[in-house]
Write a protein that holds these residues in place. Structure first.
Motif, PDB file in Angstrom:
ATOM      1  N   PHE A 162      70.002 -26.484 117.038  1.00  0.00           N
ATOM      2  CA  PHE A 162      70.191 -27.858 116.561  1.00  0.00           C
ATOM      3  C   PHE A 162      69.583 -28.059 115.173  1.00  0.00           C
ATOM      4  O   PHE A 162      70.002 -28.946 114.429  1.00  0.00           O
ATOM      5  N   GLY A 163      68.582 -27.241 114.825  1.00  0.00           N
ATOM      6  CA  GLY A 163      67.967 -27.393 113.512  1.00  0.00           C
ATOM      7  C   GLY A 163      68.909 -27.130 112.359  1.00  0.00           C
ATOM      8  O   GLY A 163      68.716 -27.644 111.247  1.00  0.00           O
ATOM      9  N   ALA A 164      69.953 -26.330 112.598  1.00  0.00           N
ATOM     10  CA  ALA A 164      70.876 -25.978 111.517  1.00  0.00           C
ATOM     11  C   ALA A 164      71.666 -27.192 111.018  1.00  0.00           C
ATOM     12  O   ALA A 164      72.023 -27.261 109.837  1.00  0.00           O
ATOM     13  N   VAL A 165      71.949 -28.133 111.917  1.00  0.00           N
ATOM     14  CA  VAL A 165      72.754 -29.306 111.520  1.00  0.00           C
ATOM     15  C   VAL A 165      71.937 -30.584 111.651  1.00  0.00           C
ATOM     16  O   VAL A 165      72.492 -31.659 111.846  1.00  0.00           O
ATOM     17  N   ASP A 166      70.635 -30.470 111.538  1.00  0.00           N
ATOM     18  CA  ASP A 166      69.765 -31.640 111.604  1.00  0.00           C
ATOM     19  C   ASP A 166      70.097 -32.579 110.447  1.00  0.00           C
ATOM     20  O   ASP A 166      70.086 -32.164 109.278  1.00  0.00           O
ATOM     21  N   PRO A 167      70.403 -33.849 110.712  1.00  0.00           N
ATOM     22  CA  PRO A 167      70.779 -34.764 109.629  1.00  0.00           C
ATOM     23  C   PRO A 167      69.658 -35.058 108.643  1.00  0.00           C
ATOM     24  O   PRO A 167      69.921 -35.591 107.552  1.00  0.00           O
ATOM     25  N   ASP A 168      68.415 -34.709 108.968  1.00  0.00           N
ATOM     26  CA  ASP A 168      67.295 -34.935 108.057  1.00  0.00           C
ATOM     27  C   ASP A 168      66.884 -33.673 107.310  1.00  0.00           C
ATOM     28  O   ASP A 168      65.841 -33.638 106.660  1.00  0.00           O
ATOM     29  N   ARG A 169      67.700 -32.659 107.391  1.00  0.00           N
ATOM     30  CA  ARG A 169      67.367 -31.382 106.777  1.00  0.00           C
ATOM     31  C   ARG A 169      67.542 -31.431 105.252  1.00  0.00           C
ATOM     32  O   ARG A 169      68.420 -32.130 104.730  1.00  0.00           O
ATOM     33  N   ILE A 170      66.710 -30.679 104.549  1.00  0.00           N
ATOM     34  CA  ILE A 170      66.833 -30.529 103.095  1.00  0.00           C
ATOM     35  C   ILE A 170      67.790 -29.370 102.824  1.00  0.00           C
ATOM     36  O   ILE A 170      67.557 -28.250 103.290  1.00  0.00           O
ATOM     37  N   VAL A 171      68.838 -29.632 102.073  1.00  0.00           N
ATOM     38  CA  VAL A 171      69.863 -28.600 101.875  1.00  0.00           C
ATOM     39  C   VAL A 171      70.127 -28.299 100.403  1.00  0.00           C
ATOM     40  O   VAL A 171      71.056 -27.554 100.071  1.00  0.00           O
ATOM     41  N   THR A 172      69.303 -28.855  99.519  1.00  0.00           N
ATOM     42  CA  THR A 172      69.444 -28.566  98.091  1.00  0.00           C
ATOM     43  C   THR A 172      68.066 -28.667  97.442  1.00  0.00           C
ATOM     44  O   THR A 172      67.194 -29.378  97.956  1.00  0.00           O
ATOM     45  N   PRO A 173      67.820 -27.944  96.349  1.00  0.00           N
ATOM     46  CA  PRO A 173      66.507 -28.048  95.696  1.00  0.00           C
ATOM     47  C   PRO A 173      66.179 -29.479  95.287  1.00  0.00           C
ATOM     48  O   PRO A 173      67.047 -30.204  94.778  1.00  0.00           O
ATOM     49  N   LEU A 174      64.933 -29.882  95.505  1.00  0.00           N
ATOM     50  CA  LEU A 174      64.480 -31.230  95.171  1.00  0.00           C
ATOM     51  C   LEU A 174      63.320 -31.157  94.193  1.00  0.00           C
ATOM     52  O   LEU A 174      62.373 -30.399  94.403  1.00  0.00           O
ATOM     53  N   LYS A 175      63.390 -31.987  93.158  1.00  0.00           N
ATOM     54  CA  LYS A 175      62.319 -32.067  92.160  1.00  0.00           C
ATOM     55  C   LYS A 175      61.676 -33.447  92.235  1.00  0.00           C
ATOM     56  O   LYS A 175      62.359 -34.467  92.298  1.00  0.00           O
ATOM     57  N   ARG A 176      60.364 -33.441  92.241  1.00  0.00           N
ATOM     58  CA  ARG A 176      59.638 -34.714  92.305  1.00  0.00           C
ATOM     59  C   ARG A 176      59.847 -35.515  91.029  1.00  0.00           C
ATOM     60  O   ARG A 176      59.756 -34.973  89.922  1.00  0.00           O
ATOM     61  N   VAL A 177      60.099 -36.829  91.185  1.00  0.00           N
ATOM     62  CA  VAL A 177      60.263 -37.686  90.010  1.00  0.00           C
ATOM     63  C   VAL A 177      59.257 -38.837  89.988  1.00  0.00           C
ATOM     64  O   VAL A 177      59.108 -39.513  88.973  1.00  0.00           O
ATOM     65  N   GLY A 178      58.567 -39.066  91.109  1.00  0.00           N
ATOM     66  CA  GLY A 178      57.536 -40.106  91.152  1.00  0.00           C
ATOM     67  C   GLY A 178      56.161 -39.476  91.223  1.00  0.00           C
ATOM     68  O   GLY A 178      55.954 -38.317  90.849  1.00  0.00           O
ATOM     69  N   GLU A 179      55.191 -40.254  91.660  1.00  0.00           N
ATOM     70  CA  GLU A 179      53.855 -39.726  91.878  1.00  0.00           C
ATOM     71  C   GLU A 179      53.870 -38.786  93.091  1.00  0.00           C
ATOM     72  O   GLU A 179      54.705 -38.918  93.984  1.00  0.00           O
ATOM     73  N   ARG A 180      52.955 -37.847  93.110  1.00  0.00           N
ATOM     74  CA  ARG A 180      52.869 -36.971  94.282  1.00  0.00           C
ATOM     75  C   ARG A 180      52.633 -37.797  95.547  1.00  0.00           C
ATOM     76  O   ARG A 180      51.753 -38.638  95.599  1.00  0.00           O
ATOM     77  N   GLY A 181      53.432 -37.494  96.560  1.00  0.00           N
ATOM     78  CA  GLY A 181      53.327 -38.197  97.823  1.00  0.00           C
ATOM     79  C   GLY A 181      54.076 -39.507  97.861  1.00  0.00           C
ATOM     80  O   GLY A 181      54.118 -40.170  98.896  1.00  0.00           O
ATOM     81  N   GLU A 182      54.707 -39.898  96.741  1.00  0.00           N
ATOM     82  CA  GLU A 182      55.413 -41.172  96.687  1.00  0.00           C
ATOM     83  C   GLU A 182      56.787 -41.089  97.349  1.00  0.00           C
ATOM     84  O   GLU A 182      57.369 -42.107  97.729  1.00  0.00           O
TER      85      GLU A 182
END
Length: 785
Positions: free
Chosen positions: A98-118
């Protein structure tokens, strides 16, 4: 409190046993055909493709199959002919797809744009991500040790290879490689020359179980234990502060005082020697002691001392010791309940000593040397920067905050210390501080409590998408299993080995650093091939291994649950491996260490309303990796604090009422669960829940939507049937650091807490913590080392 004695109240008649063995004939329906074909439930002729699968959600590495339809895995199950798994998967393995199609999964690289933890991110391309990481590493290579890697993988691999490639000694780990913890492995390595000892439970007649919940945390051992209880009438004695599922199914549950296992085991050993029940021939020939010397060394560990320390009756300890010594074959097994205390190394050695002095070593039904393949790293390998040392990560945030460590880049792989480490709140503080850690890269398919503080998240694949190979000492026969996924990684997720290969290419773009030669594999599948080819015992069998599991010892007999050969005979294991070559110790013998036990003085001085906190795993979760799998979270999503019934009555605490759990560093508000199944001076809280992120299931927030989520991923069961609101609590923010000096392991089971009824205004889940107190506790601990 001494626990209970099941044997005096529960007996199974022959008629009942016979009735249980009778079952009607079953049809060859696809769900009941072990390891057989699988089809769509409605469209009958939509066949599914079966592939071999190595479940890597825990270090037991169960081998099985996945079933794929139109590129999507729709089922996982155990391989019935696997010599260790025998067709069984735990609930985690069964639900892993089920983890493979989890709707909350990250599927592309993400770069932070706000403060850390924001929580503000933007999607970027892989090219942009790799270029950025590569430049950060290049800029730090003048001081490679400033580049840190926090790794939590269950086996050595890509993280250590990358650190060796760049010449950094700053590899830290959140756990040991393979089964167990570092205290257990330190004891076994010194004493037996091995990091794990396999109890041959299916052939045993007696098991002393110290502090291990086998039925929930060790499935390959659990099924063999169950078989032996039925077939061999095995006697199971469990020493545990809590009535776990294993303790509850034992003949005797000994509700032992925390940390006293070592003195009990030594007193039992003393009794066995005094009663003339020891295997003196084995001791004299195969240990570094003579039997007379060992008997003298044990004399100080009396039954009276053990009774006083443990709360058990001296007569009970003596009777169990004699009974154990008189039954052969017998085995001893121990785990976190023993070794995750200060002086856990000594306690582990004491438990193993019981098998040694009775000659239950490397015999059928006894404690056996591990049978597994030690998989090699793909050739060529870079020089080891840290000489293979194991450096656990518990002190890392303290050292960074105190200026003892200089960090330029922090990589985090398969680890979530901001949730699962002691003093987790201090991890969060340090991770958030860009002056202390300028750049953080996390390799994760989900937004964990640690990922939230990353500057860049590079999405790794999940277990059923990963080409993998593994072997574990979970059987009396060695085996190796390969994962051959038929489904592609979701979205733009990439295997972490391929990500690191690209990072190395960016760091050594012109080849002048001579790094790329260590990363010559073409992809993850090729990495697995090279692992097998680099392993001497396996290389010539690659073509057979790549198909799934090797060796093939035969097929399962569905009536006996044993593996049989072509003639229909049960396959037989070989024993006595040490006879020709000795043990893997300097002397070739079992090297019994100095026998010692010391009382935890803080535990001896417990005041009113003070308790010792034990944390424990549950069958449906693997620490922080399974919290967002709905079928598992539905079964276990909350973790009330276990409190003894008689104690609760005196304190005026009722079932499900709110309480404060207070440590030196802070407090947490949670619910009480009143039970007779825990020692009166102990409270217990399970792990794996109490998540502040990771997904809507883990957080029990049905309407939550992550801003990075793939909107095409829809799970109606989550959207319309996430019925619970209690997500549990996580005590790790308030648990202070407490390291065992001999192993560096966190002494999880030594934390002293005060429990009081909740105060006006307290709300369930409230946590208040003072990180300066965490720092003060750390500094005091270091002064005493």
């Amino acid at each position: 409190m001494s626990g209970f004695r099941r044997r005096s109240v529960l007996k199974m008649g022959a008629a009942t046993a016979a009735a249980a063995a009778v079952a009607p004939a079953i049809s060859q329906a696809m769900e009941l055909k072990l390891g057989g074909d699988d089809f769509h439930q409605i469209r009958t002729f939509q066949a599914r493709v079966r592939s071999s699968y190595l479940c890597n959600l825990c270090p037991y590495f169960d081998g099985g199959f996945t079933y794929t339809e139109k590129g999507q895995v729709l089922k996982c199950e155990g391989d019935p002919n696997h010599i260790a798994t025998r067709g069984k998967f735990c609930s985690k393995g069964l639900a892993s797809f089920f983890g493979a199609v989890d709707p909350d999964r990250i599927v592309t690289p993400l770069k932070r744009v706000g403060e850390r933890g924001e929580g503000k991110w933007r999607e970027i391309s892989w090219n942009e991500a790799i270029a950025e990481v590569g430049s950060k590493v290049v800029n730090a290579l003048d001081n490679p040790d400033s580049i840190h890697m926090n790794d939590g993988a269950f086996k050595d691999g890509v993280a250590s290879r990358f650190m060796d490639t760049i010449g950094s000694k700053s590899l830290i780990r959140s756990r040991t490689k393979s089964i167990g913890n570092n205290s257990k492995q330190v004891a076994l390595k010194k004493m037996m020359g091995e990091e794990f000892i396999f109890p041959d439970l299916e052939n045993s007649r007696y098991l002393l179980n110290f502090g291990c919940n086998i039925f929930e945390t060790a499935l390959p051992l659990a099924q063999r234990l169950s078989d032996s209880v039925v077939r061999n009438k095995l006697t199971l004695i469990t020493f545990d502060v809590r009535m776990s599922n294993t303790a509850g199914r034992s003949d005797d549950w000994m509700a032992i005082f925390p940390g006293s296992d070592g003195i009990v085991a030594l007193a039992m050993a003393n009794t066995i020697m005094k009663e003339g029940l020891a295997d003196t021939e084995f001791i004299d020939n195969w240990t570094n002691f003579s039997s007379s010397e060992l008997a003298d060394s044990l004399k100080e560990f009396t039954l009276e001392k053990a009774a006083k320390a443990s709360g058990l009756k001296a007569k009970t300890i003596k009777n169990i010791a004699i009974e154990f010594a008189q039954v052969k074959p017998a085995a001893v097994f121990s785990m976190n309940g023993v070794s995750l205390h200060k002086n856990g190394v000594d306690a582990e050695a004491a438990c193993q000593l019981l098998a040694v002095i009775t000659g239950n070593v490397e015999i059928r039904g006894g404690n056996c040397l591990p049978r597994s393949y030690n998989l090699a790293s793909p050739k060529p390998t870079p020089p080891q920067a840290d000489e293979g040392k194991l450096n656990l990560n518990y002190s890392f945030p303290f050292e960074v905050k105190d200026g003892q460590r200089s960090v330029s880049v922090l990589f985090n792989h398969m680890s979530n210390p901001a949730y699962s480490s002691p003093a987790a709140s201090l991890w969060k503080e340090v991770l958030k501080n860009e002056e202390l850690i300028p750049y953080i890269v996390d390799f994760s398919p989900f937004m964990s409590e640690t990922s939230e503080f990353a500057d860049l998240i590079l999405p790794d694949v999940v277990s059923i998408e990963r080409y993998d190979v593994g072997s574990a000492p979970t059987s009396a026969w060695p085996w190796v299993t390969v994962s051959n996924p038929n489904n592609k990684p979701l979205g733009k997720a990439k295997d972490v080995r391929e990500i690191f290969k690209k990072i190395v290419a960016a760091v050594d773009s012109d080849g002048s650093r001579e790094m790329k030669k260590y990363w010559a594999f073409s992809n993850a599948k090729d990495w697995v091939k090279r692992e097998i080819k680099a392993t001497p015992e396996l290389k010539k069998y690659y073509k057979k291994i790549r198909k799934g599991t090797w060796p093939s010892y035969g097929k399962i007999d569905t009536l006996t649950r044993k593996i049989t050969n072509r003639k229909g005979d049960t396959v037989k294991a070989k024993y006595g491996a040490y006879i020709n070559d000795g043990f893997s110790t300097p002397s070739g013998k079992i090297e019994i260490p100095e026998l010692t036990w010391s009382e935890n003085q803080r535990h001896a001085e417990l005041q009113k309303n003070e308790f010792i906190l034990t944390s424990f795993k549950v069958v449906h979760h693997t620490l922080s990796r399974t919290s967002n799998l709905k079928l598992l979270a539905e079964l276990n999503h909350s973790n009330p604090m276990w409190l003894n019934k008689d104690v609760a009555k005196k304190m005026g605490i009722k079932d499900n009422s709110l309480v404060r759990v207070v440590t030196e560093a802070g407090y947490m508000v949670t619910k009480a669960w009143i039970t007779q199944g825990i020692h009166p001076q102990v409270v217990g809280i399970a792990t794996s829940v109490g998540r502040s992120t990771y997904g809507r299931v883990a957080m029990a927030k049905r309407d939550y939507r992550a801003n990075w989520a793939d909107e095409s991923l829809i799970d109606a069961d989550i959207d319309f049937n996430l019925w619970w609101k209690d997500k549990g609590t996580n005590p790790n923010d308030i648990i202070p650091i407490a390291l065992d000096p001999k192993s560096g392991s966190q002494s999880w089971n030594d934390t002293v807490v005060t429990v009081i009824p909740a105060r006006p205004g307290d709300k369930y889940g409230d946590i208040r913590v003072d990180n300066e107190k965490h720092m003060a506790i750390y500094k005091e601990m270091m002064r005493s080392v």
